[in-house]
Motif scaffolding. Sequence first.
Motif, PDB file in Angstrom:
ATOM      1  N   LEU A 275      39.779-118.030  34.840  1.00  7.77           N
ATOM      2  CA  LEU A 275      39.384-117.806  33.452  1.00  7.77           C
ATOM      3  C   LEU A 275      40.593-117.850  32.522  1.00  7.77           C
ATOM      4  O   LEU A 275      40.555-118.475  31.451  1.00  7.77           O
ATOM      5  N   VAL A 276      41.668-117.193  32.912  1.00  4.65           N
ATOM      6  CA  VAL A 276      42.874-117.144  32.080  1.00  4.65           C
ATOM      7  C   VAL A 276      43.459-118.536  31.884  1.00  4.65           C
ATOM      8  O   VAL A 276      43.828-118.918  30.765  1.00  4.65           O
ATOM      9  N   ALA A 277      43.524-119.320  32.943  1.00  8.58           N
ATOM     10  CA  ALA A 277      44.115-120.660  32.844  1.00  8.58           C
ATOM     11  C   ALA A 277      43.304-121.551  31.906  1.00  8.58           C
ATOM     12  O   ALA A 277      43.876-122.307  31.095  1.00  8.58           O
ATOM     13  N   ALA A 278      41.983-121.487  31.988  1.00  9.22           N
ATOM     14  CA  ALA A 278      41.149-122.318  31.118  1.00  9.22           C
ATOM     15  C   ALA A 278      41.310-121.930  29.653  1.00  9.22           C
ATOM     16  O   ALA A 278      41.431-122.797  28.775  1.00  9.22           O
ATOM     17  N   LEU A 279      41.334-120.626  29.367  1.00 12.37           N
ATOM     18  CA  LEU A 279      41.466-120.179  27.981  1.00 12.37           C
ATOM     19  C   LEU A 279      42.829-120.532  27.403  1.00 12.37           C
ATOM     20  O   LEU A 279      42.938-120.929  26.238  1.00 12.37           O
ATOM     21  N   ILE A 280      43.873-120.394  28.184  1.00 15.03           N
ATOM     22  CA  ILE A 280      45.209-120.745  27.692  1.00 15.03           C
ATOM     23  C   ILE A 280      45.298-122.235  27.399  1.00 15.03           C
ATOM     24  O   ILE A 280      45.842-122.660  26.368  1.00 15.03           O
ATOM     25  N   GLY A 281      44.777-123.062  28.296  1.00 17.60           N
ATOM     26  CA  GLY A 281      44.826-124.500  28.073  1.00 17.60           C
ATOM     27  C   GLY A 281      44.072-124.916  26.824  1.00 17.60           C
ATOM     28  O   GLY A 281      44.554-125.730  26.026  1.00 17.60           O
ATOM     29  N   PHE A 282      42.867-124.361  26.607  1.00 17.94           N
ATOM     30  CA  PHE A 282      42.067-124.731  25.439  1.00 17.94           C
ATOM     31  C   PHE A 282      42.688-124.210  24.147  1.00 17.94           C
ATOM     32  O   PHE A 282      42.824-124.956  23.166  1.00 17.94           O
ATOM     33  N   SER A 283      43.044-122.935  24.131  1.00 23.57           N
ATOM     34  CA  SER A 283      43.533-122.338  22.889  1.00 23.57           C
ATOM     35  C   SER A 283      44.847-122.948  22.440  1.00 23.57           C
ATOM     36  O   SER A 283      45.079-123.126  21.234  1.00 23.57           O
TER      37      SER A 283
END
Length: 364
Positions: A275-283
Motif C-alpha cells: 500500500l505504501v509503495a503504491a501511494l508514494i509512486g502515485f502521489s
Amino acid sequence: MVLFGFFALVLVAVYWVNRAVLLFDRLIADGHSAAVFLEFSALSLPSVIALVLPMASFAAAVYVTNRLIGDSELTVVQATGYSPWRLARPVLVFGLIVAVMMSVLTHFLVPASISQLKEREVDISGSVSARLLREGTFLHPGPGVTFFIRQISPEGELRDVYLSDRRQADREVTYTADRAYVVQSDEGPRLVMVSGLAQTLQKEDNTLSTTIFANFTYDVGDLIAQSQNLNLRPHHMATWDLITRPEDMAALTQTPMSRIFEELHSRFQQALLGLVAALIGFSTLLTGSFSRFGVGRQIIVAIFLLVIVKLVESAVTDPTRNNALLWPLVYLPSLVGLAIAGLVLHIAARPFRPKRVSGTEVTP
C-alpha cells in the motif's frame, strides 16, 4: 492490476533465476535429482513473491500515472475539479488489494513453505544415496570423514572403496575394500565392505596397526545424521502460534521474546508496504505538471522516497530484535511512508508558487 501482475511476473522471474542458480549448484553438486531441485524451487517461490510484490505495486502505480499524464487524461480529470486526494482513492483501493495478497503470503504461504522446505532439507541431508553414492569423487559427508568410490556397478555394487574416519581425537582409521554394499537394517543404513583392509593409527604413540577382513560392517546412519540441522527459527512458525503461544515458540526456537514479537509484527508490516509503495509512486508523480519530456524527475524522487522508507526499516530492525518493548517500532516504516504520501498529496493539492511581483509600483 494487469500491469501489477506483469511487473510481479517479471520481478519474480528475475529473483527466482538468481536463487535457482545457487540452488541448482548446491543440490546437483550433492547428487540430488532434478525433481528435488524443482521441489525446492517451488517451495522457495512464496518468499520470492512476497519480496517483490511491493516493488511491483510501485511500478504499476508509476506506470499508470505516467500514462495518464502523458496522454493528458489526468489533466482533463483535474480540470473537472477532482483533487489529488480524490484521485488517490483508486490507488488506495489498489494498495489495499495488494496488502491483502501480501497478508496471505506473509501469514500463511511463506511460513508453510519455509517450514516444509526445512523438513525437506533435513530429509535429503540424511539421504545416503545423495551424500555417499557418487563415483569418482572424494566426498566429505561429515566432519573428519572422507569417502571415495571408484565405480558403482549397475547392480549397485561399490568397487574400490576408500573410507577415512578421523572423528576420534586419539586415533585415525582408514578402510579400503575391493567391494562394498549399502544395506538397510532396523537401526539404519549400513556399509558392508568385502575383502578389505583396516589401518588404525594411534596418535598417542604414533603406531600403525593393520587388519585384513573378509567383510566388515560400518554404520553410516550415524555419520549422515551428524549433518542434519534441526534448528528452528521464528520464521518457520505459523502466525497463529506466534500470537497465541509466544512463550512456547520462544522456547522451541531458543530465541528471546523480542525476536518472536519482531517476527510476528514484521509480517503485518510487510503487508502494508504494498500500500505504501503504491501511494508514494502515485502521489509523487502527481506533483509534476504536463511536460513533453515526461516525469523522469518525479520518478527519481519517488524511488528516493522508497529508499528512505527502507532505510527506516533497516534502522528499527536491530532495536526491535533486542528489546521486546520496542515492537511498535516495527510499524514505523509504514507510518513514515504514509506520512510521506500524505505530505506529497498535500503539496500536489496546494503547490508552492512564487509570489508575483508587480511591474510598476503605485505611490499613494
